[in-house]
Structure formats: C-alpha cells, structure tokens
Motif scaffolding. Structure first.
Motif, PDB file in Angstrom:
ATOM      1  N   LEU A   1       3.156  -2.380  12.463  1.00  0.00           N
ATOM      2  CA  LEU A   1       2.072  -3.304  12.094  1.00  0.00           C
ATOM      3  C   LEU A   1       2.511  -4.751  12.246  1.00  0.00           C
ATOM      4  CD1 LEU A   1       0.656  -1.444   8.947  1.00  0.00           C
ATOM      5  CD2 LEU A   1      -0.356  -1.570  11.238  1.00  0.00           C
ATOM      6  N   ASP A   2       3.752  -5.037  11.914  1.00  0.00           N
ATOM      7  CA  ASP A   2       4.269  -6.402  12.114  1.00  0.00           C
ATOM      8  C   ASP A   2       4.268  -6.754  13.595  1.00  0.00           C
ATOM      9  OD1 ASP A   2       4.671  -6.941   9.451  1.00  0.00           O
ATOM     10  OD2 ASP A   2       6.772  -6.292   9.447  1.00  0.00           O
ATOM     11  N   ARG A   3       4.674  -5.813  14.423  1.00  0.00           N
ATOM     12  CA  ARG A   3       4.707  -6.060  15.860  1.00  0.00           C
ATOM     13  C   ARG A   3       3.299  -6.260  16.418  1.00  0.00           C
ATOM     14  NH1 ARG A   3       6.783  -1.700  17.127  1.00  0.00           N
ATOM     15  NH2 ARG A   3       5.099  -0.663  18.267  1.00  0.00           N
ATOM     16  N   LEU A   4       2.307  -5.606  15.813  1.00  0.00           N
ATOM     17  CA  LEU A   4       0.915  -5.749  16.245  1.00  0.00           C
ATOM     18  C   LEU A   4       0.227  -6.962  15.614  1.00  0.00           C
ATOM     19  CD1 LEU A   4      -0.157  -1.986  15.989  1.00  0.00           C
ATOM     20  CD2 LEU A   4       0.306  -3.278  18.085  1.00  0.00           C
ATOM     21  N   ASN A   5       0.976  -7.703  14.794  1.00  0.00           N
ATOM     22  CA  ASN A   5       0.434  -8.894  14.107  1.00  0.00           C
ATOM     23  C   ASN A   5      -0.712  -8.554  13.160  1.00  0.00           C
ATOM     24  OD1 ASN A   5       2.201 -10.760  15.404  1.00  0.00           O
ATOM     25  ND2 ASN A   5       0.907 -10.681  17.236  1.00  0.00           N
ATOM     26  N   TYR A   6      -0.613  -7.385  12.506  1.00  0.00           N
ATOM     27  CA  TYR A   6      -1.556  -7.032  11.445  1.00  0.00           C
ATOM     28  C   TYR A   6      -1.045  -7.695  10.167  1.00  0.00           C
ATOM     29  CZ  TYR A   6      -3.921  -3.365  14.180  1.00  0.00           C
ATOM     30  OH  TYR A   6      -4.654  -2.674  15.109  1.00  0.00           O
ATOM     31  N   SER A   7      -1.703  -8.756   9.753  1.00  0.00           N
ATOM     32  CA  SER A   7      -1.196  -9.548   8.635  1.00  0.00           C
ATOM     33  C   SER A   7      -1.551  -8.961   7.277  1.00  0.00           C
ATOM     34  CB  SER A   7      -1.716 -10.986   8.733  1.00  0.00           C
ATOM     35  OG  SER A   7      -3.137 -10.993   8.785  1.00  0.00           O
ATOM     36  N   SER A   8      -2.804  -8.591   7.080  1.00  0.00           N
ATOM     37  CA  SER A   8      -3.223  -8.069   5.779  1.00  0.00           C
ATOM     38  C   SER A   8      -4.295  -7.005   5.984  1.00  0.00           C
ATOM     39  CB  SER A   8      -3.764  -9.187   4.888  1.00  0.00           C
ATOM     40  OG  SER A   8      -4.837  -9.854   5.518  1.00  0.00           O
ATOM     41  N   PRO A   9      -4.377  -6.024   5.098  1.00  0.00           N
ATOM     42  CA  PRO A   9      -5.346  -4.933   5.260  1.00  0.00           C
ATOM     43  C   PRO A   9      -6.774  -5.388   5.007  1.00  0.00           C
ATOM     44  CG  PRO A   9      -4.164  -4.696   3.193  1.00  0.00           C
ATOM     45  CD  PRO A   9      -3.516  -5.816   3.928  1.00  0.00           C
ATOM     46  N   THR A  10      -7.721  -4.724   5.668  1.00  0.00           N
ATOM     47  CA  THR A  10      -9.138  -4.979   5.431  1.00  0.00           C
ATOM     48  C   THR A  10      -9.560  -4.281   4.140  1.00  0.00           C
ATOM     49  OG1 THR A  10      -9.874  -3.023   6.645  1.00  0.00           O
ATOM     50  CG2 THR A  10      -9.543  -5.052   7.918  1.00  0.00           C
ATOM     51  N   ALA A  11     -10.817  -4.492   3.754  1.00  0.00           N
ATOM     52  CA  ALA A  11     -11.311  -3.915   2.500  1.00  0.00           C
ATOM     53  C   ALA A  11     -11.238  -2.389   2.515  1.00  0.00           C
ATOM     54  CB  ALA A  11     -12.746  -4.375   2.246  1.00  0.00           C
ATOM     55  N   VAL A  12     -11.670  -1.776   3.616  1.00  0.00           N
ATOM     56  CA  VAL A  12     -11.656  -0.312   3.669  1.00  0.00           C
ATOM     57  C   VAL A  12     -10.224   0.210   3.696  1.00  0.00           C
ATOM     58  CG1 VAL A  12     -11.807  -0.147   6.197  1.00  0.00           C
ATOM     59  CG2 VAL A  12     -12.698   1.705   4.777  1.00  0.00           C
TER      60      VAL A  12
ATOM     61  N   LEU B   1       0.810  -1.217   0.000  1.00  0.00           N
ATOM     62  CA  LEU B   1       0.000   0.000   0.000  1.00  0.00           C
ATOM     63  C   LEU B   1       0.841   1.264   0.000  1.00  0.00           C
ATOM     64  CD1 LEU B   1      -2.802  -1.006   2.558  1.00  0.00           C
ATOM     65  CD2 LEU B   1      -2.820  -1.205   0.061  1.00  0.00           C
ATOM     66  N   GLY B   2       2.167   1.112   0.176  1.00  0.00           N
ATOM     67  CA  GLY B   2       3.054   2.267   0.087  1.00  0.00           C
ATOM     68  C   GLY B   2       3.360   2.946   1.401  1.00  0.00           C
ATOM     69  N   LEU B   3       3.073   2.307   2.528  1.00  0.00           N
ATOM     70  CA  LEU B   3       3.335   2.918   3.834  1.00  0.00           C
ATOM     71  C   LEU B   3       4.820   2.895   4.169  1.00  0.00           C
ATOM     72  CD1 LEU B   3       0.375   1.335   5.825  1.00  0.00           C
ATOM     73  CD2 LEU B   3       0.601   3.749   5.178  1.00  0.00           C
ATOM     74  N   LEU B   4       5.237   3.836   4.999  1.00  0.00           N
ATOM     75  CA  LEU B   4       6.637   3.954   5.407  1.00  0.00           C
ATOM     76  C   LEU B   4       7.067   2.765   6.260  1.00  0.00           C
ATOM     77  CD1 LEU B   4       6.693   7.745   6.350  1.00  0.00           C
ATOM     78  CD2 LEU B   4       7.842   6.703   4.390  1.00  0.00           C
TER      79      LEU B   4
ATOM     80  N   LEU C   1       5.222   0.060   8.948  1.00  0.00           N
ATOM     81  CA  LEU C   1       5.150  -1.367   8.629  1.00  0.00           C
ATOM     82  C   LEU C   1       5.735  -2.210   9.761  1.00  0.00           C
ATOM     83  CD1 LEU C   1       6.166  -1.300   4.847  1.00  0.00           C
ATOM     84  CD2 LEU C   1       3.870  -1.556   5.820  1.00  0.00           C
ATOM     85  N   ARG C   2       6.813  -1.725  10.375  1.00  0.00           N
ATOM     86  CA  ARG C   2       7.398  -2.465  11.496  1.00  0.00           C
ATOM     87  C   ARG C   2       6.433  -2.506  12.678  1.00  0.00           C
ATOM     88  NH1 ARG C   2      12.203   0.223   9.756  1.00  0.00           N
ATOM     89  NH2 ARG C   2      11.918   1.862  11.336  1.00  0.00           N
TER      90      ARG C   2
END
Length: 422
Positions: free
Chosen positions: A16-27, A6-9, A13-14
């Motif tokens: 999100l990895d630490r929060l275990n966010y694996s893949s973005p939702t539809a919105v 998605l182009g995030l810095l 991203l690091r």
C-alpha cells in the motif's frame, strides 16, 4: 486513520505504501477490521468508494494466516461478479495487492475457451474470481470443488440479480460449505438484496456508505435535448465542435453499438465496440486499444458500465439513457476517478423522459439542460422537477357541447344510411 491501524499484515502495508495509498476510505475503515474478525458483511457502497480494496486486503490477510495450503481443483476464497470486465478488474486488484504474498489468484468467465481455465484450476487457486455461469460449468465438470472454501464474496450483488443470475447463484450456494464467511457488496439495499442476505448471512454487520449524492463531484453532468433520429448526427457534431479527445459512449442495445461504430469508422474516426455478443478476446482487445490511445471512441452497452477501470478518461457520453437508473451512476463513474475531473453528457430524446426522471430522483439532482444550436428537437423533452416528477403540458379544455332549443329528449336527426328490409 491509517492502514496500519486497521491490523493488516506488514507485506500488505508495504504494498500500500508503494501504491501511495495514504489513508483508508470510509468503507475500508469499517469493512477491513470486521472482515479480519470473521464477521459476515452486508455492505452498500457505490463505485469509486474503494470497496474492492475493502474486501481484497483483508481476504489476502486471512488466507495468508489461516487455513491449509490450497489443494488441486480447490479454492479458498470465491469472489462472484456479474461481468467478465469486472472479473478481470477484481483479479488485477488481488494480483496487485498480493504482489508480495505466496498466494495464487485466477479469474474464470464465459466467452473464452473453458479448457485453459480447467488446466489452471488443476493446481488449485487461493482466490478465484468468477461469473456464476462459467463457475457452474467448471463445477459440473469437477474442475473446481469447494471443500477448502473459507470466504465467499458477492461483489455488485444487485447487478447479478438485475442480469438474471438468481437461479445460478442459488445453485452455487448449494454447492458451497455452510461453514464459511460471507461478504455481500451491493449498490443499494433493495428488497431483493435483503432477501438474498437473509438466506446467506449470519448475524451480519451492516455497512451503509451513502454519500449525499450518488455521483462524484468531480464529474460535470449535463443533458442535451435532441430528437431520437438525430442523436448520432449530434454526437459526431459534438465530437468535432468541442474537440473531444477520447470518449466512452454508452448505447442501449448491441445493434446500436455496432451501428454507431460503423458510422464513425465510415467517416474516418477510430472506434471499437464492447458488448455481450463480442467474444471476450475481442472485448479485451478493444479495451486495450482504447487505453493505449489507438482508439478514440469506445462504444459499449451496460456490460461495460461496471468493471472498466480507465485512467484519466475525460469524457463519457450517453447516446441512450439506461433502463435502470443505477446504471447511469456506474456509467458516468468511468470518468472523474481518483480525484481527476471528467464530463458526462447525455443526449436525451422526449421518449426517454421517464428514464431521465428516475435518474434525477436517484441522484437527488436536476441535470442541467443545454440546447445545441442546429439540433433543437421537434419533439420537446418535458421538464422535470425535484423528486423525479415530470411536468406535463396541461391539456386543452374541452369545448362545451352546444345545446339546441329543441324539446327535451330529442337529439340530432340522422338522415344517412337509409335501407329497406322485408
């Protein structure tokens, strides 16, 4: 699809990895790239779709890359929300996602002293989360100005209009610079929301995340018919008989909330309240006690229908149905979150059938009814069918008038009320 695509810095991203966010939702998949490109958004998304991250992540990204360092009494991103609870929740999201970023976030709302907020704003904040009324108070006292504002976000704009914030919003908009990016998030694209968007947004991208059903599949829903005067008695019975643990209960009025809390406390149960008449520190304390398990039953008005983020909440009970059908969706959305299972039980009396029909029409489902032995209502709850229609009992046919064999034009002879007059 991944967040990196998605182009995030990298710092985001690091995190999100630490929060275990694996893949973005539809919105998130649709909103994040558009926000990064500078587009205005008009987005319809329900509770639990990940919309907060959908705007918080790209806002933090843009603030880190664009614009000067924030000055005293200034803000670069303004997030308007309808309630204090939601303000705190959104603030925590920005703090969590921006943990590795040199950006300041802060929230302002009524119900607490304004002086600490004025002191905090002297340093300037990159992200300011605010309710409209308190923001205007601060603006009128020059505690916050908007010369550096880059992004405006209206979160749950429909709720702000429902709560009567239209005039306050208009005053806020008049104080903001016209050159800005505006992101509008709402549960529905109502006529009022479309009018608001037409006046605020420039060539917006329209995102409509409309699930097949507005309520999560992880939440089991049911209705128990009961007479109005026996609702509290039934709730206490269910609490003991079904061995419920922690329960979030919604009532229609502040008085009803306080009365239920007093009843529960009088029989030895731990209960606390959240409603608009309680000062903010008391509301935050009640929520904190509930989250730690010190309180078993938290009773609230619809002020808590949006903005309460409680992990592993198993049970929501509507002791009164909400006036606005959309609030039902937000109420029961407090349970069954993040894939966990939950249960929502509504105690419904006959005079609430219109609200029940509206909820069923909105959610496109007929809520199953279960009678509770010993609590069968004297006043029957009318049946409903698909589309929110109410099945009313047919009226008894009127008895035909009995005609006499008297000559036409002559009716019954009335012999009473005789009087004389000169």
């Amino acid at each position: 699809m991944t967040f990196s695509s998605l182009g995030l810095l990298d710092p985001l991203l690091r995190t999100l990895d630490r929060l275990n966010y694996s893949s973005p939702t539809a919105v998130q998949t649709e909103a994040i790239p558009a926000i990064l490109k500078g587009r205005d958004l008009m987005t319809a998304a329900q509770t639990g779709t990940g919309k907060t991250a959908g705007f918080a992540l790209p806002v933090l990204h843009k603030l880190l890359q664009e614009g000067p360092r924030v000055a005293s009494n200034q803000t670069r991103a303004l997030i308007l929300v309808p309630t204090r609870e939601l303000a705190e929740q959104v603030l925590q999201s920005f703090i969590t996602y921006g943990d590795q970023l040199p950006l300041r976030s802060y929230a302002v709302y009524g119900g607490v002293s304004i002086n600490p907020q004025m002191m905090a704003l002297r340093k300037g904040v990159d992200v300011l989360v605010a309710t409209p009324g308190r923001l205007l108070d601060l603006y009128r006292q020059n505690a916050v100005t908007f010369g550096q504002l880059q992004i405006l976000v209206l979160d749950e704009a429909d709720r702000m209009l429902d709560l009567g914030f239209a005039d306050e919003l208009q005053q806020v908009f008049c104080a903001l610079p016209s050159k800005r990016q505006t992101l509008l998030f709402s549960a529905t694209f109502s006529a009022a929301i479309r009018t608001l968007a037409a006046n605020l947004l420039r060539d917006p991208l329209i995102i409509d995340i409309s699930p097949d059903t507005m309520t999560a599949a992880t939440v089991t829903q049911s209705v128990i018919p009961v007479d109005k005067k026996r609702k509290v008695e039934l709730f206490v019975h269910l609490l003991a008989n079904r061995r419920w643990g922690q329960v979030l209960v919604f009532a229609k009025t502040r008085n009803a909330v306080d009365q239920l809390v007093q009843t529960l406390q009088s029989i030895g149960l731990s209960a606390d309240a959240i409603h608009g008449d309680r000062p903010q520190p008391a509301r935050l304390r009640a929520l904190a006690r509930f989250k730690t398990g010190e309180v078993q039953v938290l009773v609230a008005t619809d002020v808590a229908a949006r903005g309460l983020d409680i992990d592993d909440l198993p049970q929501v009970v509507n002791i009164d149905l909400p006036i606005v059908a959309e609030d039902y969706v937000h109420r029961i959305g407090r349970t069954g979150r993040a894939g966990a299972s939950g249960e929502a039980v509504s105690l419904v009396s006959a005079d609430e059938v219109d609200q029940l029909a509206a909820i069923e029409a909105l959610t496109n489902q007929i809520l199953p009814r279960h009678d509770e032995p010993g609590f069968l209502p004297v006043h029957r709850l009318p049946a409903t069918v698909s589309g929110g229609q109410i099945i009313k009992k047919p009226k008894k046919p009127k008895k035909p008038k009995v005609t006499s064999n008297k000559s036409p034009g002559k009716g019954k002879i009335h012999l009473g009320n005789w009087f004389e007059s000169d």
